[in-house]
Design a protein around this motif. Structure first.
Motif, PDB file in Angstrom:
ATOM      1  N   VAL A  75     -31.700  96.606 -18.811  1.00 41.35           N
ATOM      2  CA  VAL A  75     -32.749  96.576 -17.788  1.00 41.35           C
ATOM      3  C   VAL A  75     -32.982  97.982 -17.249  1.00 41.35           C
ATOM      4  O   VAL A  75     -32.198  98.899 -17.500  1.00 41.35           O
ATOM      5  CB  VAL A  75     -32.413  95.607 -16.620  1.00 41.35           C
ATOM      6  CG1 VAL A  75     -32.350  94.175 -17.116  1.00 41.35           C
ATOM      7  CG2 VAL A  75     -31.129  95.990 -15.929  1.00 41.35           C
ATOM      8  N   SER A  76     -34.023  98.125 -16.466  1.00 41.11           N
ATOM      9  CA  SER A  76     -34.391  99.428 -15.920  1.00 41.11           C
ATOM     10  C   SER A  76     -33.384  99.904 -14.877  1.00 41.11           C
ATOM     11  O   SER A  76     -32.627  99.120 -14.303  1.00 41.11           O
ATOM     12  CB  SER A  76     -35.786  99.364 -15.306  1.00 41.11           C
ATOM     13  OG  SER A  76     -35.762  98.542 -14.160  1.00 41.11           O
ATOM     14  N   ALA A  77     -33.442 101.182 -14.600  1.00 39.14           N
ATOM     15  CA  ALA A  77     -32.527 101.809 -13.646  1.00 39.14           C
ATOM     16  C   ALA A  77     -32.664 101.223 -12.246  1.00 39.14           C
ATOM     17  O   ALA A  77     -31.670 101.094 -11.525  1.00 39.14           O
ATOM     18  CB  ALA A  77     -32.769 103.320 -13.613  1.00 39.14           C
ATOM     19  N   TYR A  88     -26.287  89.778 -11.996  1.00 37.58           N
ATOM     20  CA  TYR A  88     -27.327  89.706 -13.017  1.00 37.58           C
ATOM     21  C   TYR A  88     -28.641  90.171 -12.397  1.00 37.58           C
ATOM     22  O   TYR A  88     -28.769  90.234 -11.188  1.00 37.58           O
ATOM     23  CB  TYR A  88     -27.464  88.296 -13.585  1.00 37.58           C
ATOM     24  CG  TYR A  88     -27.756  87.241 -12.546  1.00 37.58           C
ATOM     25  CD1 TYR A  88     -29.056  86.799 -12.320  1.00 37.58           C
ATOM     26  CD2 TYR A  88     -26.735  86.677 -11.780  1.00 37.58           C
ATOM     27  CE1 TYR A  88     -29.328  85.834 -11.367  1.00 37.58           C
ATOM     28  CE2 TYR A  88     -27.006  85.710 -10.823  1.00 37.58           C
ATOM     29  CZ  TYR A  88     -28.301  85.296 -10.619  1.00 37.58           C
ATOM     30  OH  TYR A  88     -28.571  84.344  -9.676  1.00 37.58           O
ATOM     31  N   ASP A  89     -29.621  90.466 -13.253  1.00 37.15           N
ATOM     32  CA  ASP A  89     -30.896  90.963 -12.735  1.00 37.15           C
ATOM     33  C   ASP A  89     -31.955  89.887 -12.591  1.00 37.15           C
ATOM     34  O   ASP A  89     -32.868  90.020 -11.799  1.00 37.15           O
ATOM     35  CB  ASP A  89     -31.428  92.087 -13.625  1.00 37.15           C
ATOM     36  CG  ASP A  89     -31.896  91.566 -14.969  1.00 37.15           C
ATOM     37  OD1 ASP A  89     -31.082  90.959 -15.689  1.00 37.15           O
ATOM     38  OD2 ASP A  89     -33.082  91.751 -15.306  1.00 37.15           O
ATOM     39  N   PRO A 111     -31.597 101.698 -19.328  1.00 35.96           N
ATOM     40  CA  PRO A 111     -30.315 102.398 -19.279  1.00 35.96           C
ATOM     41  C   PRO A 111     -29.188 101.635 -18.583  1.00 35.96           C
ATOM     42  O   PRO A 111     -28.060 102.099 -18.536  1.00 35.96           O
ATOM     43  CB  PRO A 111     -30.645 103.678 -18.522  1.00 35.96           C
ATOM     44  CG  PRO A 111     -31.766 103.290 -17.619  1.00 35.96           C
ATOM     45  CD  PRO A 111     -32.567 102.276 -18.395  1.00 35.96           C
ATOM     46  N   VAL A 112     -29.482 100.460 -18.032  1.00 37.18           N
ATOM     47  CA  VAL A 112     -28.461  99.627 -17.398  1.00 37.18           C
ATOM     48  C   VAL A 112     -28.218  98.436 -18.315  1.00 37.18           C
ATOM     49  O   VAL A 112     -29.082  97.579 -18.472  1.00 37.18           O
ATOM     50  CB  VAL A 112     -28.906  99.155 -15.993  1.00 37.18           C
ATOM     51  CG1 VAL A 112     -27.878  98.209 -15.391  1.00 37.18           C
ATOM     52  CG2 VAL A 112     -29.148 100.348 -15.080  1.00 37.18           C
ATOM     53  N   ILE A 113     -27.044  98.409 -18.919  1.00 35.03           N
ATOM     54  CA  ILE A 113     -26.713  97.359 -19.877  1.00 35.03           C
ATOM     55  C   ILE A 113     -25.732  96.390 -19.222  1.00 35.03           C
ATOM     56  O   ILE A 113     -24.618  96.771 -18.865  1.00 35.03           O
ATOM     57  CB  ILE A 113     -26.060  97.939 -21.160  1.00 35.03           C
ATOM     58  CG1 ILE A 113     -26.851  99.127 -21.697  1.00 35.03           C
ATOM     59  CG2 ILE A 113     -25.861  96.835 -22.188  1.00 35.03           C
ATOM     60  CD1 ILE A 113     -28.250  98.845 -22.123  1.00 35.03           C
TER      61      ILE A 113
END
Length: 155
Positions: A75-77, A88-89, A111-113
């Motif tokens: 997901v995005s920064a 979780y996002d 960059p966020v895994i």
């Protein structure tokens, strides 16, 4: 190149050397900030240095010999704080688009895994997060992620 060279000669040696270089690169860039969940910051960008498989192998090995099957989601920064605060996002789906077994596929998402226990998705996502791998991109830095991890009380 002969079949012999591919299996035992120069080709195999070059492949082995590349794998070792990837692992060494990832080890040198990997900063573990917490163990539960495992939060790792990788110096530099996703598209530099080690290939995704090296990151996946190192991360999974850092969890220990026995861990459940994992799924990865990038997901995005800007979603980092939500990921760390909530685990979780966004609500997961059963489809392969939401997460997958390969880190390389997740890296294209940002960059966020997020690293999840596959056996807890999608019904128990709030307890599925095993860890997060953060690459220093889009304003993310080791110092900033460390401050956020400390603020949230991770150990």
């Amino acid at each position: 190149m002969s079949d012999q060279d591919r299996t035992t000669g120069t080709g195999a040696t070059e492949r082995q050397d590349r794998i070792l270089e990837d692992l060494q690169d990832a080890v040198e860039r990997m900063h573990v900030l917490s163990r539960s969940p495992q939060v790792v910051v990788a110096s530099g960008r996703r598209d530099q240095g080690a290939r995704p498989m090296a990151w996946q192998v190192l991360f999974e090995r850092s969890l220990g010999a026995k861990h459940p099957p994992l799924h990865y989601r990038g997901v995005s920064a800007v979603r980092l704080q939500a990921v760390l605060a909530n685990g979780y996002d966004s609500d997961p789906t059963l489809g392969t688009v939401w997460s997958g077994p390969r880190l390389g596929d997740a890296m294209s998402g940002g960059p966020v895994i997020q690293v999840f226990r596959a056996d807890r998705l999608p019904d128990d996502v709030s307890r599925a997060l095993m860890g997060v791998i953060v690459f220093e991109e889009d304003g993310l830095s080791l110092v900033g992620v460390r401050a956020l991890v400390q603020e949230l009380g991770f150990k």
